[in-house]
Design an enzyme around this catalytic site. Structure first.
Site, mmCIF file in Angstrom:
data_model
loop_
_atom_site.group_PDB
_atom_site.id
_atom_site.type_symbol
_atom_site.label_atom_id
_atom_site.label_comp_id
_atom_site.label_asym_id
_atom_site.label_seq_id
_atom_site.Cartn_x
_atom_site.Cartn_y
_atom_site.Cartn_z
ATOM 1 N N ASP A 345 0.841 -1.187 0.000
ATOM 2 C CA ASP A 345 0.000 0.000 0.000
ATOM 3 C C ASP A 345 0.886 1.252 0.000
ATOM 4 O O ASP A 345 1.866 1.340 0.753
ATOM 5 C CB ASP A 345 -0.887 -0.028 1.251
ATOM 6 N N GLU A 382 1.576 -0.646 -5.051
ATOM 7 C CA GLU A 382 0.653 0.434 -5.357
ATOM 8 C C GLU A 382 1.565 1.637 -5.564
ATOM 9 O O GLU A 382 2.044 2.228 -4.588
ATOM 10 C CB GLU A 382 -0.330 0.683 -4.211
#
Length: 708
Positions: A345, A382
């Site tokens: 993330d 990401e």
């Protein structure tokens, strides 16, 4: 003020609680503290404190005899209260072990969980927090889960992004006491659904132990997604069906074993970029109390957090001891917990240097590339954060897969009729070579997706033009307004069968495009049967029916499940549709190296044949054919986003002698059946808003030259 740097632990692998045959050794890296206490907590929350011994590398340790698995504990870290020097030491705060293998208990958000008083964040609060905070638990190591019997090839991989709780909580065949847990996700009914669908890989939303943000609790909600980690080594306790005193570790391992037995990979969505403590005004539960400047990026004034995550704080991986913690966590989940990879993330935060600049030569990336532990691990970035130069799509290099946000945005735009022509569409369909075709990268490095946990579901993408986040209690101000959605003429749900039919057609268009694009497809759990979030595009705080998969409620969308299953089967049966490397316009050759007079990849205009310059510069074009070929087969994927039908002329010559329709998104009867042979050069009407996959009959051997 000069940013402090600290020695890293000499051997960080021994941090945390380590059980031996005499008791348990506890170790904590607290490099600026002059005193650290271990607090052993009884079932009645009574405490027994021990002064720990310092090491030259900033690690404090103590061995306590006769302490075994199940013992609850925490730390009290002493030191100077000097907020303007990044020091917020407050021994009244009982702190979680950053290396705890299990965490039990919760947060009393009305209790003394802040390191400062309610009057001022410059003044320390001396009230004991031990009754208001979660506790670390000693865990005895056990064998890792069973590994996968067969390695998934890169061009076989189909990812399902799912939430552990939300996917199973309302499944009618999962026993009630297992719903919403690790055991529920491993239940036969769930695994059968995944395997029958053709899913090879599950990507689990955060399962590291997490807490809710105070402002979410005050709104009467909770953090549902889990992007608010407080334990990078501990499975989230609430996902355990049988206990939180270490039982969650075994239940997680059992889940991995059952998924592996079914041939399914397990990827964890990991949140190393920030923690659940927020900024310095938030709760102090662990890292800030151990060393504010040691764990977090701070601004030049050494007081405020330097936030590139939008979550209040940013973990500082330029500090060697913090980087060790992240790498140790990844090793633990790989070796001990048996997972097959990670999706990072806001990954850009992890490669910022001591000046907060993005650095692709960062030690984080170098360590992952060099270590044998991770040589088979799937690494997905990401590839952005909200800081300066944070958008790094395509820049992560060899060994990394990346969420392709540009694919998502453009495919959404194409199917709602908002693209200037089809130039970029072609680029996205063939694996985004503009982003990924360099430095030994693979076409599978592009993780293609239409939807993810963050944003509309696929059904909502064709049902709402605007977000409807009222249930989040923020007056619909939260969540993005850049949805790139089209409601097909009516905002929200409707009984109009023509609108419902168009919406389902659009969903089929999206799924066909996704599955037959080069790269790695990722599907959001529930999209395979029309899950809706009622227009909520920011359901992070909705532990409610808004977020939970509604297995029994969407009967009119169930045919989407069968449709997606067919798509995945077709892709798996034809390597031509899922190449292992980037392909181009060069000719296909037979086993003898002779040209078969057709290209590996070409683009067709649906009329005269191959796309020409005028076609590529036609800003109103809504039709494109993607011709894919190998020595043994050839296919054309036609995509047409126009609002009216268009006449299609099938290419002749070496493109194919005849064609059959394999699958399409139109309604039954609008196009010829799969048994009808279509001659090269013939025409047919392609309906509005339609995708069609055709198989071409092609020569498998090169033509022999005529003798003179």
């Amino acid at each position: 003020m000069t940013r402090p740097t600290f020695l890293a632990p000499v051997d960080s692998a021994h941090l945390g609680a380590t059980v031996d045959d005499r008791g348990t050794r506890f170790s904590l890296w607290a490099p600026r503290s002059p005193r650290v206490e271990l607090a052993l907590i009884g079932s009645d929350r009574e405490q027994t404190n021990y002064d720990m011994l310092p090491g030259a590398d900033g690690v404090w340790s103590i061995h306590v005899p006769d302490i075994t698995a199940g013992q609850m504990y925490g730390f009290r870290v002493h030191g100077e209260w000097a907020p303007r020097q990044g020091q917020r030491f407050n021994p009244a705060r009982l702190l979680l072990d950053p290396y705890a293998r299990a965490i039990t208990g919760g947060v009393d958000y009305l209790g003394p969980i802040h390191d400062h008083t309610s009057e001022s964040d410059y003044l320390p609060d001396p009230t004991d927090s031990s009754q208001a905070v979660p506790l670390s638990v000693v865990v005895t190591p056990t064998d890792p889960p069973e590994p996968l019997e067969r390695i998934i090839k890169t061009n076989e991989r189909v990812i399902l992004e799912t939430h552990v709780k939300g996917y199973t909580l309302r499944h009618p065949l999962v026993p009630e006491h297992l719903r919403g847990t690790f055991a529920g996700l491993a239940y036969p009914a769930i695994i059968e659904h995944l395997t029958s669908l053709g899913i090879t890989t599950v990507e689990l939303l955060p399962v590291h132990h997490f807490v809710s943000e105070p402002f979410v609790i005050r709104a009467g909600l909770s953090n549902y997604w889990g992007y608010n980690t407080m334990g990078f080594f501990a499975p989230h306790a609430a996902y355990a069906s049988i206990g939180t005193m270490g039982e969650q570790v075994e239940e997680f391992k059992d889940m991995v074993t059952h998924l592996h037995r079914a041939g399914i990979e397990v990827i964890l969505d990991v949140v190393y970029n920030h923690t659940g403590e927020g900024n310095h005004e938030g709760p102090t539960l662990s890292f800030r109390g151990i060393d504010h400047a040691g764990y977090y990026r701070l601004s030049e004034n050494m007081y405020d957090d330097y936030d590139v995550t939008g979550c209040g704080n940013s973990v500082d991986t330029s500090q060697a001891g913090v980087l060790d913690m992240v790498l140790d966590s990844l090793r633990y989940w790989t070796r001990d917990m048996g997972v097959d990879g990670f999706r990072f993330d806001l990954a850009t935060t992890l490669i910022r240097d001591e000046l907060h600049h993005v650095d692709h030569q960062h030690q984080f990336k170098q360590a992952l590339a060099a270590e044998k532990t991770f040589e088979s691990s799937i690494m997905i970035a990401e590839p952005w954060d909200i800081g300066p130069y944070g958008y790094q799509v395509g820049a992560w290099g060899d060994g990394w897969m990346e969420w392709n946000g540009r694919y998502r945005d453009h495919i959404r735009d194409f199917w709602r009729g908002a693209t200037p022509g089809v130039q970029e569409l072609a680029t996205r369909l063939c694996g985004s070579p503009d982003l990924f075709e360099y430095s030994n990268r693979q076409v599978s490095d592009s993780v293609n997706f239409i939807t993810a946990h963050d944003g509309f579901t696929l059904r909502d993408l064709v049902t709402y033009n605007h977000k409807h986040n009222e249930a989040n209690n923020e007056n619909n101000r939260d969540g993005t307004d850049d949805n790139r959605s089209w409601n097909c003429g009516v905002e929200g749900e409707t009984d109009d069968e023509s609108i419902i039919g168009l919406r389902q057609r659009q969903v089929r268009n999206f799924l066909m495009t996704l599955i037959f694009s080069y790269g790695t497809p990722m599907i959001t759990a529930g999209d395979e049967f029309g899950r809706t979030q009622q227009g909520n595009n920011n359901a992070y705080c909705q532990d409610s029916p808004i977020s939970w998969a509604s297995w029994a409620d969407e009967d009119c969308w169930n045919d989407i499940t069968d449709f997606l299953t067919q798509l995945i089967q077709i892709r798996s049966q034809h390597p031509c549709l899922a190449p292992t490397s980037f392909v181009h316009r060069e000719d296909v050759c037979d086993a003898n190296g002779s040209s078969l007079q057709r290209p590996h990849l070409a683009w067709l205009n649906g009329g005269s044949g191959e796309m020409g310059e005028a076609d590529w510069h036609d800003m109103g074009r809504r039709l494109l054919g993607m011709y894919s070929s190998t020595c043994s087969e050839a296919f054309i994927l036609w995509v047409h986003s126009g609002h009216g039908p268009v006449e299609l002329t099938l290419p002749d010559g070496s493109w194919g002698t005849s064609y059959t329709i394999v699958i399409h998104s139109a309604h039954e009867g609008e196009l010829p059946s799969s048994t009808e042979v279509l001659k090269a050069g013939s025409t047919l009407m392609l309906p509005a808003h339609c995708a069609v996959l055709m198989e071409a009959e092609v020569s498998l051997t090169a033509r022999q030259s005529e003798p003179h």
